[in-house]
Design an enzyme around this catalytic site. Structure first.
Site, PDB file in Angstrom:
ATOM      1  N   ASN A   1      -3.230  -1.263  12.337  1.00  0.00           N
ATOM      2  CA  ASN A   1      -3.482  -0.072  11.527  1.00  0.00           C
ATOM      3  C   ASN A   1      -3.486   1.110  12.489  1.00  0.00           C
ATOM      4  OD1 ASN A   1      -4.411   1.922   9.888  1.00  0.00           O
ATOM      5  ND2 ASN A   1      -6.240   0.834   9.197  1.00  0.00           N
TER       6      ASN A   1
ATOM      7  N   ARG B   1      -0.077  -1.517   8.505  1.00  0.00           N
ATOM      8  CA  ARG B   1      -0.446  -0.685   7.374  1.00  0.00           C
ATOM      9  C   ARG B   1       0.445   0.558   7.426  1.00  0.00           C
ATOM     10  NH1 ARG B   1      -6.450   1.392   6.381  1.00  0.00           N
ATOM     11  NH2 ARG B   1      -6.197   1.966   4.220  1.00  0.00           N
TER      12      ARG B   1
ATOM     13  N   HIS C   1      -5.395   3.463  -0.684  1.00  0.00           N
ATOM     14  CA  HIS C   1      -6.360   2.355  -0.510  1.00  0.00           C
ATOM     15  C   HIS C   1      -5.889   1.077  -1.205  1.00  0.00           C
ATOM     16  CE1 HIS C   1      -9.757   5.484   0.238  1.00  0.00           C
ATOM     17  NE2 HIS C   1      -9.351   4.977   1.388  1.00  0.00           N
TER      18      HIS C   1
ATOM     19  N   ARG D   1     -13.466  15.249   3.680  1.00  0.00           N
ATOM     20  CA  ARG D   1     -12.466  15.794   2.731  1.00  0.00           C
ATOM     21  C   ARG D   1     -13.150  16.226   1.432  1.00  0.00           C
ATOM     22  NH1 ARG D   1      -8.597  10.633   2.921  1.00  0.00           N
ATOM     23  NH2 ARG D   1      -9.697   9.957   4.788  1.00  0.00           N
TER      24      ARG D   1
ATOM     25  N   GLU E   1      -8.868  -5.254   4.615  1.00  0.00           N
ATOM     26  CA  GLU E   1      -7.474  -4.801   4.537  1.00  0.00           C
ATOM     27  C   GLU E   1      -6.609  -5.518   5.576  1.00  0.00           C
ATOM     28  OE1 GLU E   1      -9.573  -1.149   4.772  1.00  0.00           O
ATOM     29  OE2 GLU E   1      -8.057  -0.148   3.560  1.00  0.00           O
TER      30      GLU E   1
END
Ligand code: ADP
Length: 396
Positions: free
Chosen positions: A8, A94, A182, A242, A380
């Site tokens: 990732n 990813r 996601h 964010r 993940e």
């Protein structure tokens, strides 16, 4: 023993995980780690699954070291380490954006890299760094198969209306759509839920991925039907730094009346807002929970309120709700935040079991609650490794 690596690769860090492939084809997590502070003073740490430190390196004056340089070092170490009895047969990456086209993981070749590069304008903060790792591995070990796993793919087949902004059609055709992100996390959680509670998994479920980045996904029968993130990972919920959904008029105001530059606005919305901006203290939920400052409390209250509000919207998209699943750093660990959110959703028939919520789960709702609540840790990296094996299929 054969093994697969999940990578990732972000702007300033590269996370890696090694999974050994058992004789039954199952994946056992063996080791993992992170290269951090790329572009400043990189540091590499690798640990075995038992927590034993396998490698620690720092480059105090390594600002010029690229993703490729650091991955080169990692590979040199891996091929000269006791782990070398693990034959790495593939690397899964990813990749944040699969654009309008890619609905499933793909084996990497030069043409795919070009196609994914063309999608970089859709995710300028992530996609180039994802592809930097793909390119670096192609140079280091050209014969090693690589698989690109997309964060958008899980949402690819959601209803057409849930993908459309109310903008002129030409912009939609140019790729300005609600994609959602996601996806690897949601896919993993959907699989785990199907094992834990198949009846619920076949129904109407909201999964709340609450980490530094945060989003909700409405799933029916394990498929995404709506999600809070849209064109970018800036939309939807309030996050660590964010802002989430924002009246676009604010952006116009910042630009035209306050004279802010595009990069200044980007910095404000991506890095200075969210929990950090509202609290003025930290983007980290643990720090806010420990703080006595009223602005820390207000930031946490707003974080929960926005989730409750969006969950109401997604319940409408689903036409009802059978369960909610919490995952990622905050969702998995912060019982207080789960409790706030569940109390906000009481009107839907969700009754939290505070004792179970303070314990190990996975079920944290009352036995007779009409809407169930679960905590399911996401993985993940494992999802990427599973996809990688799957794409290689018969080649194993
Ligand atoms: P990322 O999106 O970077 O992968 P994570 O999923 O690791 O993020 O989530 C990070 C968030 O989880 C941080 O806000 C952190 O404070 C929060 N978190 C982690 N552990 C706990 C905990 N025990 N209690 C409350 N919050 C936690």
């Amino acid at each position: 023993m054969k093994a697969v690596v999940s990578l990732n690769s972000g702007s300033s860090s590269i996370k890696f995980s090694l999974f050994a492939i058992g004789e039954d084809g199952g994946l056992q997590s063996s080791a993992g780690g992170k290269i951090e502070k790329i572009g400043i003073a990189p540091a590499l740490r690798a640990r075995s699954v038992d927590g034993e430190t396998l490698l620690e390196r720092e480059w105090p004056d390594g600002a010029a070291l690229s993703h490729a340089d650091l991955l080169g070092d990692l590979f040199a170490w891996a091929s000269d380490h006791p782990l070398r009895n693990r034959e790495i047969i593939a690397i899964g990456h990813r990749v944040v954006h699969g654009g309008p086209v890619f609905a499933a993981p793909r084996l990497v070749d030069a043409a795919l890299i070009d196609e994914l590069d063309a999608l970089s304008p859709l995710a300028p903060l992530h996609q180039p760094h994802n592809l930097a790792a793909v390119r670096a591995i192609s140079k280091l070990v050209p014969e090693l198969p690589q698989v690109a796993c997309f964060d958008t793919a899980f949402h690819h087949d959601k209803p057409a209306l849930a993908s459309r902004f109310a903008l002129p059609r030409a912009l939609h055709d140019q790729g300005i759509r609600r994609y959602g992100f996601h996806g690897l996390s949601y896919e993993y959680v959907a699989r785990r839920l199907a094992e834990l509670d198949p009846e619920l998994a076949s129904g109407k479920v909201i999964v709340a991925h609450l980490g530094n980045g945060a989003s909700l996904c409405a799933m029916e029968g394990g498929h995404s039907v709506d999600t809070t993130m849209g064109f970018t990972a800036l939309d939807g919920l309030m996050m660590g730094t964010r802002c989430g959904s924002l009246d676009p008029g604010v952006v116009l105001h910042l630009q035209t009346l306050m004279g802010m530059s595009a990069s200044g606005i980007e910095d404000l919305l991506y890095r200075k807002s969210g929990l950090l901006g509202v609290s003025g203290i930290s983007s980290d939920m643990r720090s806010l929970a420990e703080s006595q400052a009223p602005h820390a409390e207000e930031a946490m209250a707003l974080f929960a309120w926005r989730i409750v509000r969006e969950a109401g919207a997604l319940t409408s998209s689903l036409g009802g709700l059978d369960g909610i699943v919490f995952t990622a750093g905050i969702g998995e660990n912060d019982a207080g935040m789960r409790s706030r959110i569940c109390r906000g959703l009481e009107w839907l028939g969700l009754e939290i079991d505070e004792l179970a919520n303070a314990g190990d789960g996975p079920l944290v709702s009352q036995p007779d609650s009409r809407v169930k609540a679960y905590v399911i840790p996401t993985d993940e990296e494992r999802m990427i490794a599973l996809h990688t094996l799957n794409v290689l299929g018969a080649d194993l």
